[in-house]
Write a protein that holds these residues in place. Structure first.
Motif, PDB file in Angstrom:
ATOM      1  N   THR A   7       0.833  -1.211   0.000  1.00 43.43           N
ATOM      2  CA  THR A   7       0.000   0.000   0.000  1.00 43.43           C
ATOM      3  C   THR A   7       0.864   1.255   0.000  1.00 43.43           C
ATOM      4  O   THR A   7       0.600   2.205  -0.751  1.00 43.43           O
ATOM      5  N   VAL A   8       1.894   1.259   0.836  1.00 43.04           N
ATOM      6  CA  VAL A   8       2.796   2.413   0.903  1.00 43.04           C
ATOM      7  C   VAL A   8       3.500   2.607  -0.432  1.00 43.04           C
ATOM      8  O   VAL A   8       3.638   3.733  -0.925  1.00 43.04           O
ATOM      9  N   HIS A   9       3.955   1.521  -1.024  1.00 40.77           N
ATOM     10  CA  HIS A   9       4.645   1.611  -2.308  1.00 40.77           C
ATOM     11  C   HIS A   9       3.700   2.137  -3.389  1.00 40.77           C
ATOM     12  O   HIS A   9       4.080   2.987  -4.214  1.00 40.77           O
ATOM     13  N   ALA A  10       2.467   1.634  -3.416  1.00 39.58           N
ATOM     14  CA  ALA A  10       1.487   2.075  -4.412  1.00 39.58           C
ATOM     15  C   ALA A  10       1.173   3.560  -4.243  1.00 39.58           C
ATOM     16  O   ALA A  10       1.078   4.306  -5.226  1.00 39.58           O
ATOM     17  N   TYR A  11       1.021   3.996  -2.982  1.00 38.79           N
ATOM     18  CA  TYR A  11       0.747   5.415  -2.727  1.00 38.79           C
ATOM     19  C   TYR A  11       1.935   6.271  -3.168  1.00 38.79           C
ATOM     20  O   TYR A  11       1.752   7.322  -3.790  1.00 38.79           O
ATOM     21  N   SER A  12       3.149   5.827  -2.838  1.00 40.79           N
ATOM     22  CA  SER A  12       4.345   6.586  -3.204  1.00 40.79           C
ATOM     23  C   SER A  12       4.438   6.756  -4.713  1.00 40.79           C
ATOM     24  O   SER A  12       4.805   7.828  -5.208  1.00 40.79           O
ATOM     25  N   LYS A  13       4.118   5.704  -5.441  1.00 44.50           N
ATOM     26  CA  LYS A  13       4.178   5.754  -6.905  1.00 44.50           C
ATOM     27  C   LYS A  13       3.186   6.778  -7.450  1.00 44.50           C
ATOM     28  O   LYS A  13       3.528   7.590  -8.318  1.00 44.50           O
ATOM     29  N   LYS A  14       1.950   6.750  -6.945  1.00 41.18           N
ATOM     30  CA  LYS A  14       0.941   7.693  -7.410  1.00 41.18           C
ATOM     31  C   LYS A  14       1.301   9.127  -7.024  1.00 41.18           C
ATOM     32  O   LYS A  14       1.127  10.061  -7.814  1.00 41.18           O
TER      33      LYS A  14
END
Length: 202
Positions: A7-14
């Motif tokens: 989730t953190v990685h996905a948020y960081s990417k966006k």
């Protein structure tokens, strides 16, 4: 744990993609190209912050007034407000995120230098007075290249104020090497210190 990391990685990417769009908008608004080169040299730092509610003996808690050392900072929070922005007149105004999925975009010190003082770093603070916990996700962007003021941002009304600016050295200095009280304006004080590359006023 894997779900949290994903989730953190996905948020960081966006959030980093949003940062790239914002940088392009800033560069385009001033007629400056090479925003792709800037984005390619950008490093990111994501911090997940928790602000607890005041104790029985406290009226308010939070974070003192400051500016970010980043180029751009993108902030997202839960439903608990507390962020306050300082206006040019010196007044503090509360900032509410409505709806909760909104983002706050703030200019940092490096953007002020790059823009030759056209875009000023946002002075802000956090004041927690209600009995609730505030959570925020904050993405900071930093340039790994040496920044310089674009020629298009230099004119009679805006004479060149800064030479070369090593963004990562600037961050490293104030995080790990600076001794003494925090200067009133870090990016203007930085030129006074003995560095290989520094900000210098003409």
């Amino acid at each position: 744990m894997n779900n949290i990391s994903e989730t953190v990685h996905a948020y960081s990417k966006k959030a980093s993609e949003l940062n790239e769009v914002i940088v392009r908008m800033v560069f385009d608004s001033y007629g400056v190209d090479k925003y792709e080169s800037h984005n390619e040299s950008t490093n990111y730092l994501l911090r997940l912050l928790k602000y607890g509610e005041p104790t029985e003996n406290e009226t308010e808690v939070g974070l003192p007034p400051h500016e970010e050392m980043s180029f751009i900072t993108i902030l997202c929070q839960n439903h608990v407000d507390g962020l306050e922005i300082k206006t040019k007149d010196g007044d503090w105004i509360g900032f509410e995120l409505t709806p909760p999925s909104s983002f706050i975009v703030m200019a940092g010190d490096a953007l002020t230098v790059w823009s030759n003082d056209r875009v000023r770093a946002c002075t802000h603070r956090v004041v927690m007075s209600e009995k609730a916990t505030r959570y925020t996700a904050v993405l900071f962007s930093f340039s790994s290249k040496i920044l310089h003021v674009p020629e298009k941002l230099i004119d009679q009304q805006h004479p060149l104020k800064y030479k070369l600016f090593d963004h990562m050295d600037y961050v490293d200095y104030f995080f790990s090497k600076h001794i003494g009280p925090r200067p009133g304006c870090r990016y203007k004080s930085y030129k006074l210190f003995d560095h290989h590359l520094q900000i210098k006023d003409f």
